[in-house]
Enzyme design. Structure first.
Site, mmCIF file in Angstrom:
data_model
loop_
_atom_site.group_PDB
_atom_site.id
_atom_site.type_symbol
_atom_site.label_atom_id
_atom_site.label_comp_id
_atom_site.label_asym_id
_atom_site.label_seq_id
_atom_site.Cartn_x
_atom_site.Cartn_y
_atom_site.Cartn_z
ATOM 1 N N SER A 54 53.245 -47.813 -56.754
ATOM 2 C CA SER A 54 53.991 -46.632 -56.316
ATOM 3 C C SER A 54 54.991 -46.182 -57.369
ATOM 4 O O SER A 54 55.490 -46.973 -58.180
ATOM 5 C CB SER A 54 54.727 -46.942 -55.014
ATOM 6 O OG SER A 54 55.844 -47.785 -55.243
ATOM 7 N N GLU B 147 51.381 -47.139 -64.469
ATOM 8 C CA GLU B 147 50.535 -46.098 -63.877
ATOM 9 C C GLU B 147 50.900 -45.999 -62.409
ATOM 10 O O GLU B 147 50.738 -46.960 -61.650
ATOM 11 C CB GLU B 147 49.050 -46.391 -64.043
ATOM 12 C CG GLU B 147 48.218 -45.209 -63.544
ATOM 13 C CD GLU B 147 46.732 -45.409 -63.677
ATOM 14 O OE1 GLU B 147 46.018 -45.092 -62.706
ATOM 15 O OE2 GLU B 147 46.279 -45.888 -64.737
ATOM 16 N N LEU B 148 51.351 -44.806 -61.998
ATOM 17 C CA LEU B 148 52.003 -44.671 -60.700
ATOM 18 C C LEU B 148 51.239 -43.701 -59.796
ATOM 19 O O LEU B 148 50.025 -43.591 -59.888
ATOM 20 C CB LEU B 148 53.454 -44.252 -60.930
ATOM 21 C CG LEU B 148 54.201 -45.102 -61.975
ATOM 22 C CD1 LEU B 148 55.602 -44.572 -62.227
ATOM 23 C CD2 LEU B 148 54.231 -46.564 -61.567
ATOM 24 N N CYS C 175 45.240 -43.603 -55.981
ATOM 25 C CA CYS C 175 46.232 -42.773 -56.667
ATOM 26 C C CYS C 175 45.598 -41.532 -57.285
ATOM 27 O O CYS C 175 46.265 -40.514 -57.466
ATOM 28 C CB CYS C 175 46.971 -43.585 -57.733
ATOM 29 S SG CYS C 175 45.918 -44.247 -59.041
ATOM 30 N N GLU D 121 52.499 -37.641 -51.844
ATOM 31 C CA GLU D 121 51.284 -38.436 -51.941
ATOM 32 C C GLU D 121 50.983 -38.993 -50.550
ATOM 33 O O GLU D 121 51.821 -39.667 -49.951
ATOM 34 C CB GLU D 121 51.451 -39.570 -52.951
ATOM 35 C CG GLU D 121 50.165 -40.346 -53.192
ATOM 36 C CD GLU D 121 50.312 -41.396 -54.287
ATOM 37 O OE1 GLU D 121 49.318 -41.656 -54.970
ATOM 38 O OE2 GLU D 121 51.413 -41.939 -54.442
ATOM 39 N N ASN E 56 45.140 -51.548 -53.267
ATOM 40 C CA ASN E 56 44.051 -50.625 -52.928
ATOM 41 C C ASN E 56 42.787 -50.843 -53.752
ATOM 42 O O ASN E 56 41.670 -50.712 -53.243
ATOM 43 C CB ASN E 56 44.522 -49.169 -53.028
ATOM 44 C CG ASN E 56 45.019 -48.805 -54.408
ATOM 45 O OD1 ASN E 56 45.449 -49.653 -55.187
ATOM 46 N ND2 ASN E 56 44.976 -47.525 -54.721
#
Length: 489
Positions: free
Chosen positions: A235, A256-257, A290, A384, A158
């Site tokens: 993810s 980092e999710l 995110c 999400e 992304n």
């Protein structure tokens, strides 16, 4: 063909980058334009054997790189920045084509990457240790930072350019080698471009490897014994799997999710300004961020006015191919993701939520959507979305706002909007999130503030000028004496 002069397709076609451009052992995969499905080329896929060979090359090259002075390493990064300035427009367009982002978002990624790399270059000029105290006269005691060795970087599709920069740059600046696995959906903008930039900047061979591929490639990277750290953005599901493997190997993992980020709008807020910021936070890059606003939590006194403004702004937005026109939103990245947004919206409607704008799509082009009467338990409140959906939930007082905001296992970003800064700060102090913004929306990326999440949003290992030196090095304690002391036996 790729739109870039920096990385024309005939250079990387069917190749990986590992000690030069070479054929990967796991075949090839297409590089596509997300808005049209047109093929821009094909990239090589790295096999587990390719990963192993790259890690061995990187381990050997890293030793000599670590012996260079910090300012010398920083000079390579500064040359990358110079090249980025020259090629910034074509890089931004490649991001647009490969990720489906609008042009402004592609340009923002390049600008943020420039800042990330400049700040990382400065790490080489900073103190690398300190003299510590000792109880023993004549003992010289030093704590110093030393490189980890080989850092594996796994990035998502992304925001591939900026999310690679924030790990690659500090890792190299502190003396490490890098194995980069870009997402298969953005292997050029998330990988090939960096291979070309560092190659042109004079980075010694063997320090940077670009290994496109899927889950098997990533698993090989995480498990390789020569890889000392994994930096992963993506993810929660994949991050949990990586964390489990890395933990078993006693290997550092920076994760980092995902996020389900609350945007709290209090009753004294400027409604028009708050709705504008909320729309940006939900719809930028089709909500495929995110840090996107996942839940609009609005005080009941202004909820009607806020929703009216949000709907009006939403209906004024255009959706189309961002490479061909100046649209506000581009396509969802693929059919699987678009179908998942459909599911979340439809299931939530079946549970009582209402659609006031949007709610439909034409192929991958999803209309920005406003949903109201959203309550806990609905998919649009809990999951999400990674789609352009603004879900509005009404609250009665500050305590209820905090309860709703914290009613999630995620903890990436939260935001509070109010004319009363003290009131907003009291609420902010109670929010479970690694990042909190007052009087702004949730999507904000700067190298200066620590970026990281709590709970299912990550393990709190942050990227920033405050933390990068520690993240990409380890401490070593060194003592010395003029002669060996006497011991009792």
């Amino acid at each position: 063909m790729s739109v870039t002069e920096l990385a024309p397709a005939d250079v990387w076609r069917d190749k990986i980058y590992s000690g030069g451009w070479k054929t990967g052992g796991a075949g090839t995969m297409p590089v596509t334009e997300k808005a049209t499905g047109a093929e821009l080329g094909s990239i090589g896929c790295a096999s587990a054997a390719d990963v192993s060979a790259a890690a061995a090359i990187a381990k050997e090259a890293q030793a000599a790189w670590a012996e260079k002075t910090g300012p010398q390493r920083g000079d390579i990064l500064r040359e990358v920045v110079r090249l980025l300035q020259v090629h910034r427009d074509e890089i931004a367009l490649q991001i647009v084509r490969e990720t489906g982002s609008i042009r402004q978002k592609g340009q923002m990624e390049v600008q943020m990457a420039i800042r990330e790399i400049l700040e990382a270059a400065a790490l080489g000029s900073q103190p690398s240790g300190m003299i510590t105290a000792s109880d023993v006269k004549g003992r010289h005691s030093v704590a110093r930072r030393i490189p980890l060795g080989v850092v594996g970087v796994i990035t998502p599709w992304n925001s591939p350019f900026i999310l690679a920069a924030r790990a690659i740059a500090p890792a190299l600046a502190t003396g490490n080698a890098v194995l980069l696995k870009p997402d298969p959906q953005s292997s050029v903008s998330g990988g090939v471009l960096y291979a070309r930039l560092f190659e042109a900047a004079g980075l010694p061979e063997g320090l940077m490897h670009v290994l496109p591929g899927g889950a098997e490639t990533g698993d090989a990277l995480v498990r390789d014994p020569f890889v000392n750290m994994i930096s992963f953005t993506g993810s929660t599901r994949v991050g949990q799997a990586i964390g489990a493997v890395a933990g078993g190997l006693l290997k550092r993992a920076n994760l980092e999710l995902g996020g389900k980020n609350p945007y709290i709008v209090l009753d004294d807020a400027d409604v028009e300004a708050a709705a504008s910021a909320g729309a940006w936070g939900s719809y930028l890059h089709q909500g495929q961020v995110c840090m996107a606003v996942g839940r609009h939590l609005v005080h009941e006194r202004i909820a009607e006015a806020y929703v009216e403004s949000l709907v009006r702004k939403t209906e004024a937005l255009s959706v189309g191919d961002p490479f061909k026109g100046n649209f506000h939103l581009g396509p969802i990245v693929n059919e699987r993701q678009a179908a998942n947004v459909d599911r979340i919206v439809e299931d939530s409607v079946s549970k009582g939520a209402k659609i006031l704008a949007g709610g439909s799509r034409d192929g991958l082009f999803f209309k920005p959507t406003v949903m109201v009467d959203v309550a806990p338990g609905m998919p649009v409140f809990e999951e999400e979305i990674f789609g352009p959906v603004a879900a509005v939930t009404v609250f009665r007082n500050d305590d209820e706002a905090v309860t709703l905001a914290n009613q999630t296992r995620y903890g990436l970003v939260a935001a509070v909007v109010s004319a009363d800064l003290r009131r907003a700060q009291r609420i902010a102090d109670r929010l479970h999130a690694g990042i909190v913004h007052i009087n702004d929306q949730t999507i904000m990326h700067e190298v200066f503030g620590p970026m990281g999440g709590l709970g299912l949003s990550g393990n709190g290992q942050n990227y920033s000028t405050l933390t990068n030196a520690d993240q990409f090095t380890e401490w070593q304690w060194v003592t010395s004496r003029e002669s060996l002391p006497a011991y009792p036996f």
